[in-house]
Design a protein around this motif. Structure first.
Motif, PDB file in Angstrom:
ATOM      1  N   PHE A 177       0.826  -1.203   0.000  1.00 51.73           N
ATOM      2  CA  PHE A 177       0.000   0.000   0.000  1.00 51.73           C
ATOM      3  C   PHE A 177       0.869   1.267   0.000  1.00 51.73           C
ATOM      4  O   PHE A 177       0.525   2.271  -0.625  1.00 51.73           O
ATOM      5  N   SER A 178       1.998   1.210   0.692  1.00 53.09           N
ATOM      6  CA  SER A 178       2.918   2.343   0.696  1.00 53.09           C
ATOM      7  C   SER A 178       3.492   2.577  -0.708  1.00 53.09           C
ATOM      8  O   SER A 178       3.591   3.720  -1.174  1.00 53.09           O
ATOM      9  N   ASP A 179       3.855   1.470  -1.396  1.00 57.05           N
ATOM     10  CA  ASP A 179       4.360   1.585  -2.772  1.00 57.05           C
ATOM     11  C   ASP A 179       3.266   2.107  -3.706  1.00 57.05           C
ATOM     12  O   ASP A 179       3.536   2.896  -4.620  1.00 57.05           O
ATOM     13  N   LEU A 180       2.014   1.657  -3.479  1.00 57.28           N
ATOM     14  CA  LEU A 180       0.891   2.110  -4.303  1.00 57.28           C
ATOM     15  C   LEU A 180       0.661   3.612  -4.123  1.00 57.28           C
ATOM     16  O   LEU A 180       0.448   4.341  -5.097  1.00 57.28           O
ATOM     17  N   ALA A 181       0.720   4.065  -2.868  1.00 56.72           N
ATOM     18  CA  ALA A 181       0.553   5.494  -2.587  1.00 56.72           C
ATOM     19  C   ALA A 181       1.649   6.303  -3.270  1.00 56.72           C
ATOM     20  O   ALA A 181       1.402   7.397  -3.804  1.00 56.72           O
ATOM     21  N   HIS A 182       2.864   5.766  -3.283  1.00 57.20           N
ATOM     22  CA  HIS A 182       3.987   6.450  -3.935  1.00 57.20           C
ATOM     23  C   HIS A 182       3.754   6.541  -5.449  1.00 57.20           C
ATOM     24  O   HIS A 182       4.121   7.546  -6.085  1.00 57.20           O
ATOM     25  N   ALA A 183       3.114   5.516  -6.036  1.00 54.94           N
ATOM     26  CA  ALA A 183       2.819   5.535  -7.471  1.00 54.94           C
ATOM     27  C   ALA A 183       1.838   6.658  -7.799  1.00 54.94           C
ATOM     28  O   ALA A 183       2.003   7.375  -8.803  1.00 54.94           O
ATOM     29  N   PHE A 184       0.810   6.829  -6.958  1.00 55.32           N
ATOM     30  CA  PHE A 184      -0.123   7.938  -7.167  1.00 55.32           C
ATOM     31  C   PHE A 184       0.586   9.278  -6.985  1.00 55.32           C
ATOM     32  O   PHE A 184       0.337  10.237  -7.727  1.00 55.32           O
ATOM     33  N   GLU A 185       1.477   9.336  -6.003  1.00 54.54           N
ATOM     34  CA  GLU A 185       2.232  10.572  -5.767  1.00 54.54           C
ATOM     35  C   GLU A 185       3.034  10.968  -7.009  1.00 54.54           C
ATOM     36  O   GLU A 185       3.033  12.136  -7.421  1.00 54.54           O
ATOM     37  N   GLN A 186       3.726   9.985  -7.619  1.00 57.82           N
ATOM     38  CA  GLN A 186       4.512  10.263  -8.814  1.00 57.82           C
ATOM     39  C   GLN A 186       3.628  10.785  -9.948  1.00 57.82           C
ATOM     40  O   GLN A 186       4.006  11.692 -10.690  1.00 57.82           O
ATOM     41  N   SER A 187       2.440  10.218 -10.083  1.00 56.57           N
ATOM     42  CA  SER A 187       1.516  10.646 -11.142  1.00 56.57           C
ATOM     43  C   SER A 187       1.071  12.090 -10.932  1.00 56.57           C
ATOM     44  O   SER A 187       1.009  12.883 -11.881  1.00 56.57           O
ATOM     45  N   TYR A 188       0.770  12.444  -9.686  1.00 58.34           N
ATOM     46  CA  TYR A 188       0.366  13.818  -9.386  1.00 58.34           C
ATOM     47  C   TYR A 188       1.509  14.798  -9.643  1.00 58.34           C
ATOM     48  O   TYR A 188       1.277  15.923 -10.093  1.00 58.34           O
ATOM     49  N   TRP A 189       2.732  14.382  -9.354  1.00 57.49           N
ATOM     50  CA  TRP A 189       3.881  15.266  -9.596  1.00 57.49           C
ATOM     51  C   TRP A 189       4.055  15.542 -11.083  1.00 57.49           C
ATOM     52  O   TRP A 189       4.436  16.648 -11.485  1.00 57.49           O
ATOM     53  N   VAL A 190       3.801  14.537 -11.931  1.00 60.74           N
ATOM     54  CA  VAL A 190       3.886  14.746 -13.383  1.00 60.74           C
ATOM     55  C   VAL A 190       2.858  15.790 -13.814  1.00 60.74           C
ATOM     56  O   VAL A 190       3.165  16.715 -14.587  1.00 60.74           O
ATOM     57  N   ALA A 191       1.623  15.647 -13.319  1.00 62.71           N
ATOM     58  CA  ALA A 191       0.574  16.624 -13.645  1.00 62.71           C
ATOM     59  C   ALA A 191       0.961  18.008 -13.133  1.00 62.71           C
ATOM     60  O   ALA A 191       0.759  19.023 -13.827  1.00 62.71           O
ATOM     61  N   PHE A 192       1.514  18.074 -11.935  1.00 63.57           N
ATOM     62  CA  PHE A 192       1.934  19.357 -11.353  1.00 63.57           C
ATOM     63  C   PHE A 192       2.997  20.023 -12.231  1.00 63.57           C
ATOM     64  O   PHE A 192       2.945  21.242 -12.473  1.00 63.57           O
ATOM     65  N   ALA A 193       3.961  19.229 -12.713  1.00 66.34           N
ATOM     66  CA  ALA A 193       5.041  19.764 -13.548  1.00 66.34           C
ATOM     67  C   ALA A 193       4.480  20.365 -14.843  1.00 66.34           C
ATOM     68  O   ALA A 193       4.903  21.445 -15.279  1.00 66.34           O
ATOM     69  N   VAL A 194       3.507  19.662 -15.470  1.00 65.71           N
ATOM     70  CA  VAL A 194       2.910  20.179 -16.708  1.00 65.71           C
ATOM     71  C   VAL A 194       2.151  21.477 -16.432  1.00 65.71           C
ATOM     72  O   VAL A 194       2.191  22.431 -17.231  1.00 65.71           O
ATOM     73  N   LEU A 195       1.459  21.544 -15.298  1.00 64.64           N
ATOM     74  CA  LEU A 195       0.730  22.765 -14.942  1.00 64.64           C
ATOM     75  C   LEU A 195       1.684  23.938 -14.713  1.00 64.64           C
ATOM     76  O   LEU A 195       1.371  25.080 -15.066  1.00 64.64           O
ATOM     77  N   VAL A 196       2.843  23.673 -14.130  1.00 66.47           N
ATOM     78  CA  VAL A 196       3.848  24.731 -13.946  1.00 66.47           C
ATOM     79  C   VAL A 196       4.314  25.251 -15.309  1.00 66.47           C
ATOM     80  O   VAL A 196       4.444  26.462 -15.521  1.00 66.47           O
TER      81      VAL A 196
END
Length: 536
Positions: A487-506
């Motif tokens: 579950f910790s690894d799964l949460a990290h996978a979602f975190e990485q996905s959100y960071w990609v979206a954040f980078a594009v928004l920047v």
């Protein structure tokens, strides 16, 4: 609607009852088109079992064609909408689109197997693809130069509620009745919209001076459909290098490239790329592409996060995402009123600030121990930003076009949004999938058919809330510690996905800086340089 105002007419800033009636017609059509996408997505697992003919559940890739076929039909018909609106008139075409969508919905509800359902979804998509660009054209012409922002804000409501209400409504209909009601729910809405449109929309007076750009149609429509098919195949293949992705994508890009070269030759091309000479439209399209890809790609993950990390039902996940829509509904009318008075370049940056804060917060809130209130707060903030961003961008894109150009401009906007949303969803889904493949392999899982390389803890954790996933974990003898790490690894996978979206928004902040900061002198002029008559 494009004639000069009669002598003595007053074009004030009031939103009259007549204009609101027109807005009501458009919103009804938009609700049908947008809500249907997310409602059907919820029903895909049900299709796997209930439309099976041999007792074995259908493959997910097979039932996913019910969503893909709709999207491809949408993509194929959108480029034709601008020409058809000029040729036949917006009222006739809008009513035809509603009728096609409603008929397609009735046939989908009567489907007897997966093949017939896919075929009827194509018919439904042909109608649905015309509803949004036509709706934007009708709203833009009805609003006049000083009310466009507020009217576009009304059109934005179904665009926000679709992804949120779809899972909730789909879960309720399937649980309480059957999958057939996912489509039957469109029938009363469609019939009401048809009667409503016939009474409220002004009569058409089209001047069919343009012939259909057949060569452009043969290049652009299949090119766009193939491009979207290739992009949408990326999550299922897990890589952008698969033949199923590369072949249609390359062919689609070549066809679209050929169209771009060809489109400057005819006087009236299928998609008028000459409109890109308009600076506002050009900058708004760039902002829309980056914004829609990042935002809608990330937004799709939020209900999945609640289901896989926290074990919530589809219906409950939709309810938990609702604060994002509530936030947007609070700021969207305000942004719509402001954009009629203040240049859009002074409004959108504030909306983007809310989106960036919300996305940053979501990336920091993926752990299983994160309290719901924290996630809800960031979703609400992101919704506040969304309400101040999306429809002002649409308004800026169309506000300085002539009345004749509006249909072509709205078609171009919808094509860009479709490609951007599909691209964003595909890219961010692949980021999530690849991130889930990292981490320790569960011992013995390499003997499971279809998992020859073994299952990671994150993959098992994502499925552990289902009966099949729970049984698999027990069969493999997974310890609570292993599952917790998964579950910790799964949460990290979602975190990485959100960071990609954040980078594009920047990155999107760069074209946002070029949005107009000074009020334009003229808006929505007709071809003789006169403002359109506003409906009264």
């Amino acid at each position: 609607m494009s004639a000069s105002p009669p002598e003595g007419a007053v074009d004030d800033d009031r939103i009259t009852p007549e204009i609101l009636k027109v807005a009501g017609v458009v919103v009804l059509g938009a609700i049908m088109s947008i809500l249907d996408v997310t409602v059907v997505n919820v029903a895909l697992p049900t299709f796997q079992t209930e439309l099976s003919t041999d007792g074995e559940p259908l493959k997910y890739a097979t039932v996913a064609w019910t969503a893909t076929a709709y999207m491809l039909a949408l993509a194929a018909v959108i480029p034709l909408t601008g020409w058809a609106a000029d040729r036949f008139g917006t009222k006739r075409l809008y009513m035809t689109a509603i009728a096609l969508f409603t008929l397609g919905s009735a046939l989908c509800a009567a489907a007897w197997n997966i093949e017939s359902l896919i075929a009827f979804r194509v018919l439904q998509g042909l109608g649905g693809g015309m509803l949004m660009p036509l709706g934007m054209t009708i709203m833009t012409r009805a609003a006049g130069p000083h009310r466009m922002g507020r009217l576009m804000a009304i059109l934005g409501i179904p665009m926000l509620l679709g992804p949120i209400m779809g899972p909730i409504l789909g879960g309720i209909l399937i649980d309480a009745a059957s999958w057939h009601w996912v489509f039957l729910i469109n029938l009363p809405i469609g019939l009401i919209a048809l009667v409503y449109a016939s009474r409220v929309l002004p009569k058409d007076a089209p001047e069919p001076s343009e012939s259909l750009d057949v060569i452009g149609m043969l290049l652009m429509s299949p090119g766009l459909a193939l491009l979207l098919y290739g992009i949408s195949s990326i999550p299922g293949e897990g890589t952008a290098l698969a033949a199923k992705v590369i072949v249609p994508t390359v062919v689609g890009v070549l066809l679209i490239g050929a169209f771009v070269v060809y489109s400057f030759r005819p006087k009236h091309p299928l998609l008028d790329l000459r409109l890109l000479a308009n600076r506002n439209l050009r900058v708004s399209l760039i902002v829309m592409f980056l914004f829609a890809g990042a935002f809608f790609g990330a937004l799709l993950l939020v209900p999945t996060y609640f289901q896989q990390v926290h074990g919530e039902s589809v219906k409950m996940a939709g309810i938990l995402v609702a604060p994002q829509g509530i936030g947007a509904m609070l700021t969207m009318p305000i942004a719509g009123a402001l954009v009629d008075r203040i240049p859009v370049g002074r409004i959108v940056p504030f909306g983007f600030a809310g989106i960036l804060v919300g996305m940053f917060g979501l990336a920091q809130s993926t752990e299983p121990s994160t309290p719901y209130w924290q996630i809800i707060v960031f979703l609400f903030i992101m919704g506040l930003g969304m309400g101040g961003t999306m429809m002002p961008i649409f308004t800026s894109a169309l506000k300085t076009l002539t009345s004749h150009e509006v249909a072509r401009g709205s078609t171009l906007l919808n094509v860009v949004q479709q490609v951007a949303s599909a691209s964003g969803i595909a890219v961010i889904s692949v980021v999530l999938t690849n991130s889930m493949q990292k981490g320790s392999i569960i011992p013995g899982s390499d003997r499971i058919p279809g998992a020859e390389e073994g299952l990671t803890g994150a993959q098992l954790a994502a499925a552990s809330h289902t009966d099949e996933g729970s049984q698999l974990a027990q069969m493999l003898g997974v310890t609570p510690q292993q599952l917790q790490q998964g579950f910790s690894d799964l949460a990290h996978a979602f975190e990485q996905s959100y960071w990609v979206a954040f980078a594009v928004l920047v990155v999107t902040l760069i074209p946002v800086a070029f949005l107009p900061r000074k009020k334009e002198a003229a808006h929505l002029l007709d071809d003789q340089g006169q403002p359109p008559v506003v409906l009264h």
